[in-house]
Design a protein around this motif. Structure first.
Motif, short mmCIF file in Angstrom:
data_model
loop_
_atom_site.label_atom_id
_atom_site.label_comp_id
_atom_site.label_asym_id
_atom_site.label_seq_id
_atom_site.Cartn_x
_atom_site.Cartn_y
_atom_site.Cartn_z
N VAL A 138 -7.36 -5.05 0.27
CA VAL A 138 -5.91 -4.96 0.38
C VAL A 138 -5.49 -4.98 1.84
O VAL A 138 -4.51 -5.64 2.23
N ASN A 153 -5.02 -11.28 5.27
CA ASN A 153 -3.85 -11.02 4.41
C ASN A 153 -2.69 -10.48 5.24
O ASN A 153 -1.54 -10.91 5.09
N ASN A 157 -9.93 -12.13 -3.41
CA ASN A 157 -9.25 -10.85 -3.70
C ASN A 157 -10.29 -9.80 -4.04
O ASN A 157 -11.47 -10.11 -4.24
N ASN A 197 5.22 -12.61 -7.93
CA ASN A 197 3.80 -12.50 -7.57
C ASN A 197 3.63 -11.72 -6.27
O ASN A 197 2.73 -11.99 -5.48
N TRP A 198 4.48 -10.75 -6.05
CA TRP A 198 4.45 -9.98 -4.81
C TRP A 198 3.14 -9.20 -4.68
O TRP A 198 2.67 -8.61 -5.64
N THR A 199 2.57 -9.21 -3.47
CA THR A 199 1.32 -8.50 -3.22
C THR A 199 1.54 -7.21 -2.44
O THR A 199 0.60 -6.59 -1.98
N PHE A 241 7.32 -13.41 -1.56
CA PHE A 241 6.88 -13.57 -2.95
C PHE A 241 7.65 -14.71 -3.59
O PHE A 241 8.67 -15.17 -3.08
N GLN A 288 -4.30 -2.45 -10.48
CA GLN A 288 -3.70 -3.75 -10.16
C GLN A 288 -2.76 -3.63 -8.96
O GLN A 288 -2.72 -4.52 -8.10
N THR A 289 -2.00 -2.52 -8.92
CA THR A 289 -1.00 -2.38 -7.88
C THR A 289 -1.61 -1.97 -6.55
O THR A 289 -1.36 -2.60 -5.52
N TYR A 313 -5.90 -3.66 -6.02
CA TYR A 313 -5.97 -5.11 -5.85
C TYR A 313 -4.77 -5.68 -5.10
O TYR A 313 -4.75 -6.86 -4.77
N GLY A 314 -3.75 -4.86 -4.90
CA GLY A 314 -2.57 -5.34 -4.19
C GLY A 314 -1.72 -6.30 -5.00
O GLY A 314 -0.96 -7.08 -4.44
N GLN A 315 -1.84 -6.27 -6.33
CA GLN A 315 -1.03 -7.16 -7.18
C GLN A 315 0.20 -6.39 -7.65
O GLN A 315 0.29 -5.97 -8.81
#
Lengths: 433, 323
Positions: A112, A117, A400, B70-72, B77, B283-284, B287-289
């Motif tokens: 992350v 990134n 990722n 699809n904001w990381t 995004f 996920q948030t 993984y930064g999703q």
């Protein structure tokens, strides 16, 4: 004064009190730390954030104090954050616009807080110090640069391999060296079991530990034969599921489980199985996989404990390699109010004297300069000195973090029998996207 | 003369105040001082209302917006429409997380209410030590779920006390890697959750049982009703509000369970204890999703709403039905 006049006066005072109190509160709440909006000189106080995993003295703290002592008038405010939450903490701060001036990052795109990134998002300042470019190990430029500019300064070379308790191994009649093979290791597993011990300690419930075992095997069995696997995977020329060397890597883990190389209950064990199992004077296992800078921490924690660094042994006939990566480093916030001071700080950190001090404190290898290796690296000296036998973390330029998590989780599935080798590799491909 | 003027003035003032009072409907009398501060104005709640709107509803709405992107978490995004939601229902791992969420929630609601009600009935009357036992029963509720989970993780460890006790009493064959087996890991999570929350449910039912008149139960007993008959016909209808509250609370808590799973198994082994809540976190933040995590959170919110409304409808009282 009449009673009515007194009431009117009281009401007027009450009516004016609220806005006055509010104004005072807002003035008190205004930021006052280290900013100097009225002067052309930039603030001489900067903030530095970094990760910690234990209570050991951080090399960032040591270097920051040294910089303050040698640069009069400079103050560096330190913020240490647990490694578990560092990634989301730093990205949230940067996105909110209140990130630290200088902070620890990790190269590539697999985390992350990956440098590439953050650079893509415009959150980092390009590094310009004359010493800084020399810190990038040859062939790893893609981890620290974006569009031709360097955004991360790596601070140390981080070897990853086996933390090995040779004293405990020899007490059970097991002798393994850096030139041993995978087959020698399997024999040692049998010997250890006959003594009621296990060769390896594994934290099977922690995907980071199971993942690191897999990549420590893969650095020899995959990347020793296919150094361009990551690029081929990214271009779609191959997949994890179709690669026979990745299959062999995961099959090695299954074979280790079947031959009793891991301790009982490994699939559900935590980190305490590693430190208590190997990092103890009454060790019940001889080795665990980790960034080997932890040797210094363990030896400092347990007086009389002697540990060594070993590679994960390759099959007979193949070259044993090790992960030696310059993953961790420092970056500068694009919105820092002290651009000159932060660039100077990083340039100073890149000097050989500082690199040596950083490595000595962390137990790893200096990023620049040549210094005598710490004693624990003696068994792997020939590997570390040979550039063809070392490589970065394979996941550093995976797209990722889910791919590495799929690998770590998948290894647990192999240990519990919930997944096959093919299923784990397919899940990695699915996570790649 | 002055006195007459004064009295006349007073009479006039009194008359005028009386007329004013008559016109306004107030009782006549000397004029009272107007207080500086009056209570109960609706706009006094405005700061709190604005805070709740900003911190809860606006943030929830913005989170819902990001579910369609699809904001990381950093940078820009793109709007991706319902792609995130399609991905949720076509990814086997996430379908598994949804299933685990429902299984854990169902088991949690049933077991906490069953055991909570049993304990409440046992500790309601008669037993002299019931007050001490109530305290002991409630104590786990006040402990931190994370701390409790780490202690239970030690208990369930392969070399932990549970396996040691089993070995000591001759049940060595029952020794198990409790948290590394997909089935026993899920059961272990449910055990820890139920163990910590029985006390809370028992307290809710004890409050409800306190409203059941003892005379009614005695009258039912005199009419020949047995233990089960008295419970079904007298006690249960009267504690229906407690039932509604307990099941709603436990349902919501069960659907959004997070702490215990992260501490005990981290969603493992191999996703066997993953739930929507743990997936939202991973996920948030791992993984930064952010966009995908927001979509998962939205799905979980809808699920909780649906179940909560359905549960409220199922446990409504007969009086509510007849209205």
């Amino acid at each position: 004064m009449t009673q009515q006049a007194r009431r009117v006066r009281t009401r007027l005072l009450a009516a004016t009190a609220l806005p006055v109190v509010t104004a005072l509160a807002l003035a008190a709440c205004s930021s006052g730390g280290g900013t100097d909006s009225g002067s052309s000189k930039e603030p001489q106080t900067i903030s530095l954030s970094y990760m910690i995993a234990n209570n050991a003295t951080s090399p960032y703290e040591v270097l920051a104090k040294k910089y303050e002592s040698t640069h009069k008038g400079v103050t560096i405010k330190l913020t240490a954050t647990s490694v578990d939450s560092y990634g989301q903490t730093i990205t949230t701060q940067l996105q909110a616009g209140n990130g630290p001036d200088v902070f620890q990052v990790q190269g590539g795109t697999g985390q992350v807080q990956g440098t590439v990134n953050l650079a893509k998002a415009g959150l980092l300042a390009p590094l310009t110090g004359k010493n800084i470019a020399a810190t990038i190990p040859s062939g790893q430029e893609n981890l620290f640069t974006y569009k031709g500019k360097q955004y991360e300064m790596p601070v140390e070379l981080l070897p990853t391999g086996l933390i090995y308790n040779d004293v405990a191994a020899k007490a059970d009649g097991v002798t393994l060296t850096a030139s041993s093979t995978l087959q020698d290791m399997y024999k040692a597993c049998t010997t250890a079991r006959s003594k009621g011990h296990a060769l390896f300690a594994l934290a099977g419930s922690i995907s980071q530990n199971t993942g690191i075992v897999a990549v420590a095997i893969a650095i020899s069995q995959v990347y020793g034969k296919e150094p361009n696997f990551n690029a081929d995977r990214a271009s779609g020329k191959t997949t994890f599921a179709a690669d026979k060397y990745w299959k062999a890597t995961l099959q090695t883990i299954v074979d280790m489980k079947d031959k009793g190389c891991f301790q009982d209950g490994a699939a559900g064990a935590g980190f305490d199985a590693l430190t208590n199992g190997v990092g103890s004077l009454n060790a019940t296992s001889y080795a665990f996989t980790a960034p080997v800078g932890a040797v210094a921490d363990l030896e400092n924690t347990v007086p009389g404990l002697k540990l060594e660094v070993m590679p994960f042994w390759a099959p007979k006939g193949e070259k044993t390699r090790m992960i030696v990566t310059a993953d961790d480093g420092l970056a500068i916030n694009a919105k820092t109010k002290s651009p000159k001071l932060t660039q100077d700080f990083l340039n100073w950190m890149a000097e050989p004297a500082q690199a040596s001090l950083f490595a000595k404190t962390s137990g790893d290898l200096p990023i620049v300069g040549t210094n005598a290796l710490l004693p624990q690296y003696e068994p792997v000296k020939n590997i570390i000195d040979d550039k063809s036998l070392i490589g970065p973390f394979p996941y550093s330029d995976w797209p990722n973090g889910q791919v590495y998590d799929a690998l770590g989780t998948g290894v647990t599935g192999l240990l519990t029998g919930q997944a096959t080798v093919d299923q784990v590799l397919q899940s990695m491909d699915q996570a790649w996207g | 003369m002055v006195t007459v003027v004064t009295e006349t003035s007073v009479n006039k003032a009194t008359s005028s105040s009386r007329r004013a009072a008559a016109g306004s409907g107030r009782a006549s009398g000397p004029r009272r001082a107007v207080p500086l501060i009056k209570y109960g104005y609706w706009w006094w709640a405005l700061p709190a209302i604005l805070l709740v709107l900003a911190m809860v509803y606006v943030t929830t709405a913005s989170g819902a917006f990001f579910a369609f992107t699809n904001w990381t978490g950093i940078g820009s995004f793109d709007i991706t429409g319902i792609a995130n939601f399609q991905r949720i229902f076509t990814t086997p791992a996430l379908s598994g997380a949804l299933w685990h969420t429902l299984v854990i929630a169902a088991a949690f609601v049933i077991l906490t209410n069953l055991f909570g009600l049993l304990f409440a009935l046992a500790l309601n009357r008669t037993l002299k030590s019931r007050y001490v036992l109530r305290v002991l029963l409630f104590m786990p509720v006040v402990l931190s779920p994370i701390a409790v989970s780490y202690i239970w993780k030690f208990v369930f460890a392969y070399n932990g006390p549970l396996n040691a006790i089993l070995g000591a009493v001759g049940l060595g064959s029952w020794q198990h890697t409790w948290l590394a087996d997909p089935v026993s890991a899920l059961v272990s999570v449910i055990v820890v959750m139920v163990w910590q929350n029985i006390g809370l449910v028992a307290v809710i039912y004890l409050a409800g049982l306190a409203t059941v008149p003892q005379e009614l139960e005695e009258a039912a007993a005199l009419d020949g009703a047995g233990l089960w008959g008295r419970f079904r016909s007298v006690t249960l209808p009267m504690i229906r509000p407690s039932l509604a509250i307990a099941t709603t609370l436990m349902l919501v808590q069960g659907l959004r369970i997070f702490d215990q799973i992260m501490a005990l198994t981290n969603g493992g082994p191999f996703g066997a204890t993953e739930t929507l809540a743990t997936q939202i976190y991973k996920q948030t933040f791992t993984y930064g999703q952010f966009g995908f995590g927001a979509a998962l959170a939205l799905v979980l919110t809808v699920i909780i709403l649906v179940f909560a409304i359905a549960q409220q409808y199922a446990t409504r009282s007969r009086d509510d039905v007849s209205r």
